[in-house]
Write a protein that holds these residues in place. Sequence first.
Motif, PDB file in Angstrom:
ATOM      1  N   GLN A 158      30.901 -23.767   1.289  1.00 32.37           N
ATOM      2  CA  GLN A 158      31.224 -22.366   0.982  1.00 32.37           C
ATOM      3  C   GLN A 158      32.004 -21.732   2.136  1.00 32.37           C
ATOM      4  OE1 GLN A 158      27.903 -19.846  -0.029  1.00 32.37           O
ATOM      5  NE2 GLN A 158      29.180 -18.019  -0.092  1.00 32.37           N
ATOM      6  N   ARG A 159      31.583 -22.043   3.379  1.00 28.77           N
ATOM      7  CA  ARG A 159      32.296 -21.491   4.535  1.00 28.77           C
ATOM      8  C   ARG A 159      33.743 -21.998   4.564  1.00 28.77           C
ATOM      9  NH1 ARG A 159      34.520 -18.749   6.601  1.00 28.77           N
ATOM     10  NH2 ARG A 159      34.658 -18.022   8.748  1.00 28.77           N
ATOM     11  N   MET A 160      33.934 -23.268   4.179  1.00 31.77           N
ATOM     12  CA  MET A 160      35.304 -23.800   4.103  1.00 31.77           C
ATOM     13  C   MET A 160      36.098 -23.079   3.009  1.00 31.77           C
ATOM     14  SD  MET A 160      34.819 -27.931   4.455  1.00 31.77           S
ATOM     15  CE  MET A 160      36.551 -28.262   4.837  1.00 31.77           C
ATOM     16  N   ALA A 161      35.433 -22.814   1.881  1.00 31.27           N
ATOM     17  CA  ALA A 161      36.112 -22.105   0.787  1.00 31.27           C
ATOM     18  C   ALA A 161      36.579 -20.728   1.259  1.00 31.27           C
ATOM     19  CB  ALA A 161      35.165 -21.975  -0.412  1.00 31.27           C
ATOM     20  N   LEU A 217      42.920 -19.870  -7.124  1.00 34.10           N
ATOM     21  CA  LEU A 217      41.525 -20.029  -7.515  1.00 34.10           C
ATOM     22  C   LEU A 217      40.889 -21.132  -6.667  1.00 34.10           C
ATOM     23  CD1 LEU A 217      39.190 -19.408  -9.511  1.00 34.10           C
ATOM     24  CD2 LEU A 217      40.245 -21.102 -11.066  1.00 34.10           C
ATOM     25  N   ILE A 218      39.825 -20.792  -5.975  1.00 31.28           N
ATOM     26  CA  ILE A 218      39.111 -21.752  -5.119  1.00 31.28           C
ATOM     27  C   ILE A 218      37.749 -22.004  -5.760  1.00 31.28           C
ATOM     28  CG2 ILE A 218      38.216 -22.206  -2.805  1.00 31.28           C
ATOM     29  CD1 ILE A 218      40.292 -19.998  -1.856  1.00 31.28           C
ATOM     30  N   VAL A 219      37.553 -23.215  -6.246  1.00 28.86           N
ATOM     31  CA  VAL A 219      36.315 -23.585  -6.936  1.00 28.86           C
ATOM     32  C   VAL A 219      35.526 -24.531  -6.030  1.00 28.86           C
ATOM     33  CG1 VAL A 219      35.325 -24.659  -8.982  1.00 28.86           C
ATOM     34  CG2 VAL A 219      37.470 -23.379  -9.168  1.00 28.86           C
ATOM     35  N   TYR A 220      34.256 -24.211  -5.831  1.00 31.28           N
ATOM     36  CA  TYR A 220      33.482 -25.028  -4.882  1.00 31.28           C
ATOM     37  C   TYR A 220      32.035 -25.173  -5.334  1.00 31.28           C
ATOM     38  CZ  TYR A 220      31.474 -20.645  -3.249  1.00 31.28           C
ATOM     39  OH  TYR A 220      30.815 -19.449  -3.197  1.00 31.28           O
ATOM     40  N   ALA A 221      31.410 -26.227  -4.812  1.00 30.32           N
ATOM     41  CA  ALA A 221      29.955 -26.392  -4.880  1.00 30.32           C
ATOM     42  C   ALA A 221      29.458 -26.360  -3.451  1.00 30.32           C
ATOM     43  CB  ALA A 221      29.602 -27.720  -5.536  1.00 30.32           C
ATOM     44  N   SER A 222      28.238 -25.862  -3.250  1.00 33.70           N
ATOM     45  CA  SER A 222      27.688 -25.844  -1.889  1.00 33.70           C
ATOM     46  C   SER A 222      26.184 -25.652  -1.972  1.00 33.70           C
ATOM     47  CB  SER A 222      28.329 -24.721  -1.067  1.00 33.70           C
ATOM     48  OG  SER A 222      27.937 -24.802   0.282  1.00 33.70           O
ATOM     49  N   VAL A 223      25.442 -26.524  -1.317  1.00 32.04           N
ATOM     50  CA  VAL A 223      23.982 -26.424  -1.306  1.00 32.04           C
ATOM     51  C   VAL A 223      23.516 -25.680  -0.061  1.00 32.04           C
ATOM     52  CG1 VAL A 223      21.823 -27.727  -1.308  1.00 32.04           C
ATOM     53  CG2 VAL A 223      23.802 -28.588  -2.605  1.00 32.04           C
ATOM     54  N   LYS A 224      24.054 -26.048   1.086  1.00 29.85           N
ATOM     55  CA  LYS A 224      23.612 -25.456   2.352  1.00 29.85           C
ATOM     56  C   LYS A 224      24.586 -24.446   2.932  1.00 29.85           C
ATOM     57  CE  LYS A 224      20.503 -29.016   4.103  1.00 29.85           C
ATOM     58  NZ  LYS A 224      19.417 -28.056   4.400  1.00 29.85           N
ATOM     59  N   ALA A 229      25.682 -25.289  13.809  1.00 36.37           N
ATOM     60  CA  ALA A 229      25.714 -23.867  13.461  1.00 36.37           C
ATOM     61  C   ALA A 229      27.041 -23.551  12.790  1.00 36.37           C
ATOM     62  CB  ALA A 229      25.555 -23.028  14.721  1.00 36.37           C
ATOM     63  N   PRO A 230      27.037 -22.658  11.781  1.00 35.16           N
ATOM     64  CA  PRO A 230      28.291 -22.335  11.071  1.00 35.16           C
ATOM     65  C   PRO A 230      29.423 -21.920  11.988  1.00 35.16           C
ATOM     66  CG  PRO A 230      26.416 -21.439   9.909  1.00 35.16           C
ATOM     67  CD  PRO A 230      25.885 -21.997  11.208  1.00 35.16           C
ATOM     68  N   ASP A 231      29.092 -21.214  13.095  1.00 39.42           N
ATOM     69  CA  ASP A 231      30.179 -20.763  13.972  1.00 39.42           C
ATOM     70  C   ASP A 231      30.743 -21.889  14.842  1.00 39.42           C
ATOM     71  OD1 ASP A 231      28.146 -21.060  15.754  1.00 39.42           O
ATOM     72  OD2 ASP A 231      28.144 -18.983  16.464  1.00 39.42           O
ATOM     73  N   GLU A 232      30.161 -23.082  14.718  1.00 40.68           N
ATOM     74  CA  GLU A 232      30.709 -24.243  15.436  1.00 40.68           C
ATOM     75  C   GLU A 232      31.673 -25.035  14.566  1.00 40.68           C
ATOM     76  OE1 GLU A 232      27.840 -26.720  17.798  1.00 40.68           O
ATOM     77  OE2 GLU A 232      26.384 -25.460  16.755  1.00 40.68           O
ATOM     78  N   LEU A 233      31.829 -24.616  13.305  1.00 42.41           N
ATOM     79  CA  LEU A 233      32.621 -25.422  12.376  1.00 42.41           C
ATOM     80  C   LEU A 233      34.112 -25.285  12.663  1.00 42.41           C
ATOM     81  CD1 LEU A 233      30.818 -24.632   9.006  1.00 42.41           C
ATOM     82  CD2 LEU A 233      30.374 -26.492  10.613  1.00 42.41           C
ATOM     83  N   PRO A 234      34.860 -26.381  12.618  1.00 42.77           N
ATOM     84  CA  PRO A 234      36.319 -26.319  12.776  1.00 42.77           C
ATOM     85  C   PRO A 234      36.969 -25.929  11.450  1.00 42.77           C
ATOM     86  CG  PRO A 234      35.587 -28.595  12.636  1.00 42.77           C
ATOM     87  CD  PRO A 234      34.364 -27.751  12.486  1.00 42.77           C
ATOM     88  N   LEU A 235      37.420 -24.688  11.373  1.00 40.15           N
ATOM     89  CA  LEU A 235      37.928 -24.164  10.103  1.00 40.15           C
ATOM     90  C   LEU A 235      39.417 -23.837  10.129  1.00 40.15           C
ATOM     91  CD1 LEU A 235      34.869 -21.875   9.331  1.00 40.15           C
ATOM     92  CD2 LEU A 235      35.483 -23.987   8.142  1.00 40.15           C
ATOM     93  N   THR A 236      40.063 -24.095  11.261  1.00 39.47           N
ATOM     94  CA  THR A 236      41.488 -23.763  11.385  1.00 39.47           C
ATOM     95  C   THR A 236      42.313 -24.501  10.332  1.00 39.47           C
ATOM     96  OG1 THR A 236      41.147 -23.494  13.746  1.00 39.47           O
ATOM     97  CG2 THR A 236      43.415 -23.666  13.014  1.00 39.47           C
ATOM     98  N   ALA A 237      42.034 -25.791  10.139  1.00 41.21           N
ATOM     99  CA  ALA A 237      42.807 -26.565   9.161  1.00 41.21           C
ATOM    100  C   ALA A 237      42.600 -26.028   7.755  1.00 41.21           C
ATOM    101  CB  ALA A 237      42.413 -28.038   9.243  1.00 41.21           C
ATOM    102  N   SER A 238      41.400 -25.518   7.468  1.00 44.61           N
ATOM    103  CA  SER A 238      41.135 -24.951   6.138  1.00 44.61           C
ATOM    104  C   SER A 238      42.006 -23.716   5.889  1.00 44.61           C
ATOM    105  CB  SER A 238      39.659 -24.569   6.002  1.00 44.61           C
ATOM    106  OG  SER A 238      38.835 -25.706   6.057  1.00 44.61           O
TER     107      SER A 238
END
Length: 192
Positions: free
Chosen positions: A22-25, A11-18, A161-170
Amino acid sequence: MPTEPGSVNTLIVYASVKGYTQRMAEAHAEGVSAAGGHPTLKTCEEVSKEDLAACDALILGTPIHMGGMDWRMKRFVDTVCAPLWQKGVMTGKAGGVFASGGGYGDAGGGIELCMLGMFSNLAQLGVVMVPLPPETPGFAHGGTAWGPYVRSQAASKAYLAPDELPLTASRSHGRNIATLAECLRQQRIFAH
Ligand SMILES: Cc1cc2nc3c(=O)[nH]c(=O)nc-3n(C[C@H](O)[C@H](O)[C@H](O)COP(=O)(O)O)c2cc1C
């Protein structure tokens, strides 16, 4: 509720305004799936005590607000998690945290305090916390020892930009947590 090996429910619970957290989730969910697990994504407003009872692992993610967690995450902790305290509902399940922040000043803008706060919340529930080892792929651009971190704003304060985010560690973190959840479920190391 999944009960077969390899189908642990994370279960992944998150808050996100922008949308950054959410993208990390979503990246954590990709990692859970890569481990053969079943990810469930819920916002702090959507999640229930029943969702917590049904999961094998719980991951919390928040944007950093004024050096701490978003108020929606705190409300979830105090109203949904707290009634389960000392009930053994979450004891011995796997868990972890992640966060997103603007990061102004290059020092993380309160990132470690924020994640440690959620660490403490999960520890109160008896959750077995998973760190993010420094050798994790992507750690150099999205890691702290407590969990993945995404900086959403450049030094100019312009949003990335969202596609610039480093998400590998997530993705790695989600995979690690789901894998540990499978081990814990088989071993039942915590007696209730
Ligand atoms: C009220 C408010 C307070 C904030 N405080 C911080 C802060 O203390 N440290 C930080 O790094 N970023 C801070 N930020 C920036 C957000 O954490 C950042 O933009 C984050 O990536 C947004 O994530 P989201 O898209 O999931 O909402 C703040 C933003 C808001 C709206």
